[in-house]
Design an enzyme around this catalytic site. Structure first.
Site, PDB file in Angstrom:
ATOM      1  N   HIS A 197       0.861  -1.282   0.131  1.00 23.85           N
ATOM      2  CA  HIS A 197      -0.017  -0.038  -0.139  1.00 23.85           C
ATOM      3  C   HIS A 197       0.968   1.119  -0.159  1.00 23.85           C
ATOM      4  CE1 HIS A 197      -3.968  -1.944   0.459  1.00 23.85           C
ATOM      5  NE2 HIS A 197      -3.231  -2.755   1.010  1.00 23.85           N
ATOM      6  N   HIS A 218       1.154  -8.532  -1.250  1.00 26.75           N
ATOM      7  CA  HIS A 218       0.284  -8.703  -2.650  1.00 26.75           C
ATOM      8  C   HIS A 218       0.878  -7.820  -3.791  1.00 26.75           C
ATOM      9  CE1 HIS A 218      -1.742  -4.924  -1.159  1.00 26.75           C
ATOM     10  NE2 HIS A 218      -2.711  -5.837  -0.107  1.00 26.75           N
ATOM     11  N   ASN A 221      -0.499  -5.195  -6.714  1.00 27.47           N
ATOM     12  CA  ASN A 221      -1.818  -4.563  -6.050  1.00 27.47           C
ATOM     13  C   ASN A 221      -1.478  -3.460  -4.993  1.00 27.47           C
ATOM     14  OD1 ASN A 221      -2.798  -7.552  -6.465  1.00 27.47           O
ATOM     15  ND2 ASN A 221      -3.714  -5.923  -7.381  1.00 27.47           N
ATOM     16  N   ASP A 250      -5.404 -15.396  -8.507  1.00 27.73           N
ATOM     17  CA  ASP A 250      -6.891 -15.475  -8.779  1.00 27.73           C
ATOM     18  C   ASP A 250      -7.285 -15.264 -10.385  1.00 27.73           C
ATOM     19  OD1 ASP A 250      -7.024 -12.927  -8.627  1.00 27.73           O
ATOM     20  OD2 ASP A 250      -8.413 -12.704  -6.869  1.00 27.73           O
ATOM     21  N   GLY A 251      -6.170 -14.586 -10.755  1.00 27.56           N
ATOM     22  CA  GLY A 251      -6.517 -14.239 -12.143  1.00 27.56           C
ATOM     23  C   GLY A 251      -7.414 -12.730 -12.451  1.00 27.56           C
ATOM     24  N   HIS A 253      -6.843 -10.242  -9.559  1.00 24.93           N
ATOM     25  CA  HIS A 253      -5.816  -9.103  -8.980  1.00 24.93           C
ATOM     26  C   HIS A 253      -4.648  -8.910  -9.688  1.00 24.93           C
ATOM     27  CE1 HIS A 253      -8.192  -9.647  -5.400  1.00 24.93           C
ATOM     28  NE2 HIS A 253      -7.668  -8.657  -4.759  1.00 24.93           N
ATOM     29  N   ASP A 277      -5.554 -13.396   0.661  1.00 25.05           N
ATOM     30  CA  ASP A 277      -6.088 -12.146   1.177  1.00 25.05           C
ATOM     31  C   ASP A 277      -7.296 -12.484   1.099  1.00 25.05           C
ATOM     32  OD1 ASP A 277      -5.913  -9.614   1.549  1.00 25.05           O
ATOM     33  OD2 ASP A 277      -6.089  -8.902  -0.246  1.00 25.05           O
ATOM     34  N   GLY A 312      -9.929  -7.642  -0.816  1.00 30.78           N
ATOM     35  CA  GLY A 312      -9.588  -8.680  -0.408  1.00 30.78           C
ATOM     36  C   GLY A 312      -9.937  -9.836  -1.752  1.00 30.78           C
TER      37      GLY A 312
END
Length: 396
Positions: A197, A218, A221, A250-251, A253, A277, A312
């Site tokens: 972040h 992550h 992201n 997950d395809g 994010h 997440d 998430g």
């Protein structure tokens, strides 16, 4: 009941090699060896599985909730127990309940809950991940901007004190809002510092890594992206030695092409690991949930706020493994390592976790030939799946 358990009837992957017609020996909660199925010690209690494969248990370093519970909404030891049990259904044997940016009071409660979970030996509890509140407003994602703030001396002292009471502590901070000196102090206390972040420049992110941050939260992201003149946090992570990064596979994010780039950039060191997440929906049929008073909707494989912001992921670890194997084309063994050995390395606990070699904690999942979780075992005890240790002898 014998202290020595011999588990056979399935192929065994120890994290490096496959063993056929073999048995996994577990003694006092640890792996004591892998032997031929026909050469079991006479005093061993035998558990025979019905085909499939035994693989190292999955390790998830970013779990916001599960079983209908969101850690922010219920920072208690009972919530931690529920979350760990929910994720065990999907092969996860060790996880970090993750607290998203919240108030000081909620942070204090979460740390107390983690201390209690460690004292009580909650199965699957590995420690805590405190994601915020010391983040970048520009890359806040789903974090409540009203709660994001700089780190002060009291925050630093609280985190250092918490580490002494927890088996592991991971903290996500932004490189531009937490100073290198603060990062050094956290790392020196044994806290794993992750950059996330963050809208920092590559230089600022590099300074954070030089100060002791060893992870990125992550990857891709909620961070500054790779540009031709300013590589951003993404560029700093992909070019930094000894920096690991979590990946939400997950395809949704992260585009598969970006995943390919990350894997190629860090292909020789195993520094990309899988995270879910996950929120409270894991293991339930919930279609809405609440975070900091805001509604999150579950639809089309994703979790989103009303404005479309991802909040998430609607993901479990076995599906993340399957995505990396089936969609990305990685060897199944490498996908398993991304969910077990590599997160263990990132936390510095690879001597005991992430594999099934002698001396490791006996955490493993029994998968079907179709790579679905049939049962999950923590410390040699079945925590999910048909039957229990007492009645599973000679059964699957």
């Amino acid at each position: 009941m014998s202290d020595l358990l011999a588990i056979s009837g399935a192929r065994i992957f120890d994290g490096q090699s496959w063993h056929d017609d073999a048995a996994l020996l577990v003694e006092f909660g640890q792996v004591s060896g892998i032997v031929r199925a026909g050469a079991l010690p006479a005093h061993a209690e035998s558990v025979r599985l019905e085909g499939g494969m035994v693989v190292p248990g999955f390790i998830d370093l970013q779990v916001n909730g599960g079983g209908g519970v969101l850690f922010n909404n219920d920072p208690s030891v009972d919530a931690i127990r529920t979350i760990c049990a929910a994720h065990a259904r999907y092969g996860t044997t060790a996880l970090l309940p993750t607290l998203i940016t919240d108030t000081v009071a909620v942070n204090v409660a979460a740390i107390a809950a983690g201390k209690a979970a460690a004292a009580q030996g909650v199965p699957g509890f590995l420690g805590l991940h405190l994601e915020g509140p010391h983040l970048s407003l520009a890359r806040k994602g789903t974090h409540d901007p009203a709660l994001i703030r700089p780190m002060d001396d009291a925050d630093l002292a609280r985190l250092i004190a918490a580490r002494a009471d927890l088996p592991n502590l991971l903290c996500t901070v932004a490189a531009e809002t937490v100073t290198p000196a603060q990062i050094s102090a956290l790392a020196a206390a044994g806290i794993i510092v992750s950059i996330g972040h963050s809208d920092a420049s590559a230089a600022a992110a590099g300074a954070a890594f030089a100060a002791g941050a060893s992870m990125a939260t992550h990857l891709f992201n909620a961070m500054s992206q790779l540009g031709n003149r300013e590589p951003g946090v993404v560029g700093a992570v992909l070019t930094a030695d000894n920096v690991s990064a979590g990946l939400i596979a997950d395809g949704i994010h992260v585009h598969p092409a970006a995943i390919q780039i990350a894997l190629r950039a860090k292909s020789d060191d195993g520094h990309i690991f899988l995270v879910t997440d996950a929120m409270s929906q894991t293991g339930t049929d919930l279609t809405t949930l609440t975070l900091n008073g805001r509604t999150i909707t579950r639809a089309d494989g994703a979790l989103r706020l009303a404005d479309g912001t991802l909040a998430g992921a609607d993901l479990d670890m076995i599906d993340a493994v399957e995505f990396m194997h089936g969609r990305m084309g990685l060897p199944f063994e490498e996908a398993i390592r991304m969910a077990s050995l590599y997160p263990a390395r990132a936390m510095g606990i690879q001597s005991e976790f992430g594999h099934l070699q002698p001396g490791a904690v006996a955490n493993f999942a029994h998968l079907s030939d179709a790579r679905q979780v049939k049962s999950t075992w923590i410390g040699g005890n079945k925590v999910w799946g048909a039957g229990t240790r007492a009645n599973a002898v000679h059964s699957g």
